[in-house]
Motif scaffolding. Sequence first.
Motif, PDB file in Angstrom:
ATOM      1  N   VAL A   1      -9.950  16.551 -15.498  1.00 40.40           N
ATOM      2  CA  VAL A   1     -10.971  15.474 -14.876  1.00 40.40           C
ATOM      3  C   VAL A   1     -11.730  15.101 -13.367  1.00 40.40           C
ATOM      4  CG1 VAL A   1     -13.559  14.924 -15.507  1.00 40.40           C
ATOM      5  CG2 VAL A   1     -12.772  16.535 -16.179  1.00 40.40           C
ATOM      6  N   GLY A   2     -10.595  13.554 -14.488  1.00 40.69           N
ATOM      7  CA  GLY A   2      -9.605  13.070 -13.344  1.00 40.69           C
ATOM      8  C   GLY A   2      -9.126  12.901 -11.971  1.00 40.69           C
ATOM      9  N   ALA A   3      -8.706  14.269 -12.125  1.00 46.51           N
ATOM     10  CA  ALA A   3      -8.082  14.620 -11.046  1.00 46.51           C
ATOM     11  C   ALA A   3      -8.868  14.521  -9.828  1.00 46.51           C
ATOM     12  CB  ALA A   3      -7.180  15.729 -10.703  1.00 46.51           C
ATOM     13  N   LEU A   4     -10.256  15.634 -10.116  1.00 51.91           N
ATOM     14  CA  LEU A   4     -10.917  15.811  -8.777  1.00 51.91           C
ATOM     15  C   LEU A   4     -11.164  14.856  -8.115  1.00 51.91           C
ATOM     16  CD1 LEU A   4     -13.048  18.294 -10.726  1.00 51.91           C
ATOM     17  CD2 LEU A   4     -11.215  19.249  -9.545  1.00 51.91           C
ATOM     18  N   GLN A   5     -10.924  13.423  -8.330  1.00 51.91           N
ATOM     19  CA  GLN A   5     -12.115  12.091  -8.463  1.00 51.91           C
ATOM     20  C   GLN A   5     -10.470  11.496  -7.401  1.00 51.91           C
ATOM     21  OE1 GLN A   5     -14.968  10.869  -8.326  1.00 51.91           O
ATOM     22  NE2 GLN A   5     -15.199  12.972  -8.399  1.00 51.91           N
ATOM     23  N   LEU A   6      -9.380  11.788  -7.451  1.00 51.75           N
ATOM     24  CA  LEU A   6      -8.099  11.263  -7.007  1.00 51.75           C
ATOM     25  C   LEU A   6      -7.784  11.002  -5.737  1.00 51.75           C
ATOM     26  CD1 LEU A   6      -5.099  12.217  -9.492  1.00 51.75           C
ATOM     27  CD2 LEU A   6      -6.475  10.101  -9.451  1.00 51.75           C
ATOM     28  N   SER A   7      -8.743  11.852  -5.373  1.00 49.73           N
ATOM     29  CA  SER A   7      -8.195  11.795  -3.795  1.00 49.73           C
ATOM     30  C   SER A   7     -10.011  11.824  -2.742  1.00 49.73           C
ATOM     31  CB  SER A   7      -7.817  12.946  -3.201  1.00 49.73           C
ATOM     32  OG  SER A   7      -6.400  13.341  -3.689  1.00 49.73           O
ATOM     33  N   ARG A   8     -11.027  10.935  -3.277  1.00 51.41           N
ATOM     34  CA  ARG A   8     -12.155  10.696  -2.825  1.00 51.41           C
ATOM     35  C   ARG A   8     -11.996   9.925  -1.857  1.00 51.41           C
ATOM     36  NH1 ARG A   8     -12.457   8.086  -7.368  1.00 51.41           N
ATOM     37  NH2 ARG A   8     -12.418   5.741  -7.084  1.00 51.41           N
ATOM     38  N   PRO A   9     -13.213   9.572  -1.090  1.00 50.33           N
ATOM     39  CA  PRO A   9     -12.619   8.685   0.455  1.00 50.33           C
ATOM     40  C   PRO A   9     -13.621   8.326   0.034  1.00 50.33           C
ATOM     41  CG  PRO A   9     -14.163  10.524   1.111  1.00 50.33           C
ATOM     42  CD  PRO A   9     -13.987  10.671  -0.040  1.00 50.33           C
ATOM     43  N   GLY A  10     -12.661   6.652   0.766  1.00 52.97           N
ATOM     44  CA  GLY A  10     -13.527   4.951   1.307  1.00 52.97           C
ATOM     45  C   GLY A  10     -12.761   4.834  -0.486  1.00 52.97           C
ATOM     46  N   TYR A  11     -13.088   2.938  -0.364  1.00 56.43           N
ATOM     47  CA  TYR A  11     -12.903   1.822  -1.407  1.00 56.43           C
ATOM     48  C   TYR A  11     -13.406   2.273  -2.686  1.00 56.43           C
ATOM     49  CZ  TYR A  11      -9.244   0.846   1.963  1.00 56.43           C
ATOM     50  OH  TYR A  11      -8.143   0.511   2.992  1.00 56.43           O
ATOM     51  N   SER A  12     -13.243   2.038  -3.817  1.00 57.30           N
ATOM     52  CA  SER A  12     -13.440   1.668  -4.828  1.00 57.30           C
ATOM     53  C   SER A  12     -13.951  -0.032  -5.030  1.00 57.30           C
ATOM     54  CB  SER A  12     -13.475   2.064  -6.420  1.00 57.30           C
ATOM     55  OG  SER A  12     -13.768   3.328  -6.409  1.00 57.30           O
ATOM     56  N   VAL A  13     -14.325   0.091  -6.259  1.00 54.99           N
ATOM     57  CA  VAL A  13     -14.692  -1.839  -5.944  1.00 54.99           C
ATOM     58  C   VAL A  13     -13.328  -2.866  -5.825  1.00 54.99           C
ATOM     59  CG1 VAL A  13     -15.776  -3.585  -7.048  1.00 54.99           C
ATOM     60  CG2 VAL A  13     -16.847  -2.087  -6.843  1.00 54.99           C
ATOM     61  N   ASP A  14     -12.664  -3.314  -5.812  1.00 56.30           N
ATOM     62  CA  ASP A  14     -11.900  -4.454  -5.286  1.00 56.30           C
ATOM     63  C   ASP A  14     -10.434  -3.063  -5.010  1.00 56.30           C
ATOM     64  OD1 ASP A  14     -13.266  -6.580  -4.927  1.00 56.30           O
ATOM     65  OD2 ASP A  14     -12.605  -6.477  -7.475  1.00 56.30           O
ATOM     66  N   GLU A  15     -10.281  -2.215  -4.685  1.00 55.74           N
ATOM     67  CA  GLU A  15      -9.315  -1.782  -4.645  1.00 55.74           C
ATOM     68  C   GLU A  15      -8.105  -1.503  -3.406  1.00 55.74           C
ATOM     69  OE1 GLU A  15     -10.070   3.487  -6.131  1.00 55.74           O
ATOM     70  OE2 GLU A  15     -10.564   2.790  -4.423  1.00 55.74           O
ATOM     71  N   GLU A  16      -9.096  -2.383  -2.513  1.00 61.79           N
ATOM     72  CA  GLU A  16      -8.279  -3.121  -1.012  1.00 61.79           C
ATOM     73  C   GLU A  16      -7.664  -4.268  -1.660  1.00 61.79           C
ATOM     74  OE1 GLU A  16     -12.615  -5.251  -1.595  1.00 61.79           O
ATOM     75  OE2 GLU A  16     -11.908  -2.982  -1.605  1.00 61.79           O
ATOM     76  N   PHE A  17      -7.787  -4.871  -2.545  1.00 62.26           N
ATOM     77  CA  PHE A  17      -6.504  -5.902  -2.966  1.00 62.26           C
ATOM     78  C   PHE A  17      -5.508  -4.827  -3.583  1.00 62.26           C
ATOM     79  CE2 PHE A  17     -10.584  -8.422  -3.660  1.00 62.26           C
ATOM     80  CZ  PHE A  17     -10.013  -9.664  -2.825  1.00 62.26           C
ATOM     81  N   THR A  18      -5.333  -4.194  -4.206  1.00 61.80           N
ATOM     82  CA  THR A  18      -4.263  -3.220  -4.424  1.00 61.80           C
ATOM     83  C   THR A  18      -3.626  -3.226  -2.763  1.00 61.80           C
ATOM     84  OG1 THR A  18      -5.424  -1.976  -6.651  1.00 61.80           O
ATOM     85  CG2 THR A  18      -3.391  -1.148  -5.644  1.00 61.80           C
ATOM     86  N   VAL A  19      -4.678  -2.023  -2.255  1.00 62.27           N
ATOM     87  CA  VAL A  19      -3.805  -1.933  -0.772  1.00 62.27           C
ATOM     88  C   VAL A  19      -3.034  -3.319  -0.500  1.00 62.27           C
ATOM     89  CG1 VAL A  19      -4.287  -1.021   1.148  1.00 62.27           C
ATOM     90  CG2 VAL A  19      -5.094  -0.298  -0.584  1.00 62.27           C
ATOM     91  N   PHE A  20      -3.355  -3.867  -0.164  1.00 68.00           N
ATOM     92  CA  PHE A  20      -2.611  -4.923   0.450  1.00 68.00           C
ATOM     93  C   PHE A  20      -1.169  -5.421  -0.511  1.00 68.00           C
ATOM     94  CE2 PHE A  20      -7.625  -6.802   2.362  1.00 68.00           C
ATOM     95  CZ  PHE A  20      -7.130  -5.698   3.608  1.00 68.00           C
ATOM     96  N   ALA A  21      -1.721  -5.717  -2.185  1.00 67.61           N
ATOM     97  CA  ALA A  21      -0.980  -6.322  -2.787  1.00 67.61           C
ATOM     98  C   ALA A  21       0.516  -5.070  -2.815  1.00 67.61           C
ATOM     99  CB  ALA A  21      -1.249  -5.827  -3.805  1.00 67.61           C
ATOM    100  N   VAL A  22       0.647  -4.111  -2.311  1.00 72.06           N
ATOM    101  CA  VAL A  22       1.371  -3.129  -2.477  1.00 72.06           C
ATOM    102  C   VAL A  22       1.717  -3.110  -0.595  1.00 72.06           C
ATOM    103  CG1 VAL A  22       2.096  -0.936  -1.969  1.00 72.06           C
ATOM    104  CG2 VAL A  22       0.498  -1.263  -3.840  1.00 72.06           C
ATOM    105  N   ARG A  23       1.044  -3.433  -0.039  1.00 72.55           N
ATOM    106  CA  ARG A  23       1.831  -3.747   1.546  1.00 72.55           C
ATOM    107  C   ARG A  23       2.917  -5.066   1.444  1.00 72.55           C
ATOM    108  NH1 ARG A  23      -4.006  -1.445   4.978  1.00 72.55           N
ATOM    109  NH2 ARG A  23      -3.466   0.698   4.487  1.00 72.55           N
ATOM    110  N   GLY A  24       2.071  -5.855   0.989  1.00 73.20           N
ATOM    111  CA  GLY A  24       2.984  -7.147   1.167  1.00 73.20           C
ATOM    112  C   GLY A  24       4.326  -7.069   0.135  1.00 73.20           C
ATOM    113  N   ILE A  25       4.231  -5.776  -0.848  1.00 71.48           N
ATOM    114  CA  ILE A  25       5.855  -5.572  -2.420  1.00 71.48           C
ATOM    115  C   ILE A  25       6.558  -5.389  -0.934  1.00 71.48           C
ATOM    116  CG2 ILE A  25       6.345  -4.559  -3.616  1.00 71.48           C
ATOM    117  CD1 ILE A  25       4.568  -4.918  -5.406  1.00 71.48           C
ATOM    118  N   GLN A  26       5.753  -4.203  -0.820  1.00 68.39           N
ATOM    119  CA  GLN A  26       7.020  -3.645   0.844  1.00 68.39           C
ATOM    120  C   GLN A  26       6.955  -3.839   1.934  1.00 68.39           C
ATOM    121  OE1 GLN A  26       3.816  -0.774   2.191  1.00 68.39           O
ATOM    122  NE2 GLN A  26       3.348   1.079   0.425  1.00 68.39           N
ATOM    123  N   GLN A  27       6.393  -5.322   2.213  1.00 69.10           N
ATOM    124  CA  GLN A  27       7.003  -5.820   3.171  1.00 69.10           C
ATOM    125  C   GLN A  27       7.942  -7.366   2.503  1.00 69.10           C
ATOM    126  OE1 GLN A  27       3.812  -6.845   5.376  1.00 69.10           O
ATOM    127  NE2 GLN A  27       3.271  -5.224   5.846  1.00 69.10           N
TER     128      GLN A  27
END
Length: 202
Positions: free
Chosen positions: A4-30
């Motif tokens: 059931v959850g797999a159907l929601q993994l590729s939904r468009p847009g951000y959920s609440v505060d997901e942008e912080f995860t994106v920024f954190a991961v990009r920081g680790i990459q850099q």
Amino acid sequence: VLLVGALQLSRPGYSVDEEFTVFAVRGIQQHGLPLLPSGLLYDRGIAYSYAAWLAAAITGSELPAFRAISLIAAAASVCLTFVLVRRLANGPAAIAASIFAALAVPFWATATSGRFYAPFLAVYLLTLICFTHRHWWLLLVAAAMIARLTHELAFTLAVIPFICCLVDRRDRRRWVYAALSVVAGLVIGQAILFALHASVPS
């Protein structure tokens, strides 16, 4: 849960505060550290940030990979709920608890979100299971440490063995060892956070 959850993994847009995860991961990459664009270390859920970075490196995607970690942790939480309640009560109660957990709205709000809440729940439940076993001190230390690196509310784990020590006076030594183990794990986790903050470039 996974299907059931797999159907929601590729939904468009951000959920609440997901942008912080994106920024954190990009920081680790850099930089090797979860640094926000402002240069601040994002230490909330830092263990999850590194897990998300690894998932992104393996899959080549961002949000779907981050959400998949939460979904796997949520599925594990259902299993861990069953194990915990069966240890404390019986099989039927464990099945009922697992079903109710899987049907809860907050459960699904975190199960497919690219945030650290579902992983924290899984680690928290694992720590509670450790409390129900004797001599699982090393696993208890490790679980408490990971819990602290996943969410600041991990400190609530330290209260449990102290309460049990007061209530279960016949087995006080066991709960003293449990308290020492969980406090040690929390302190190690906090020390890691301090070390990471100290390593941030000025």
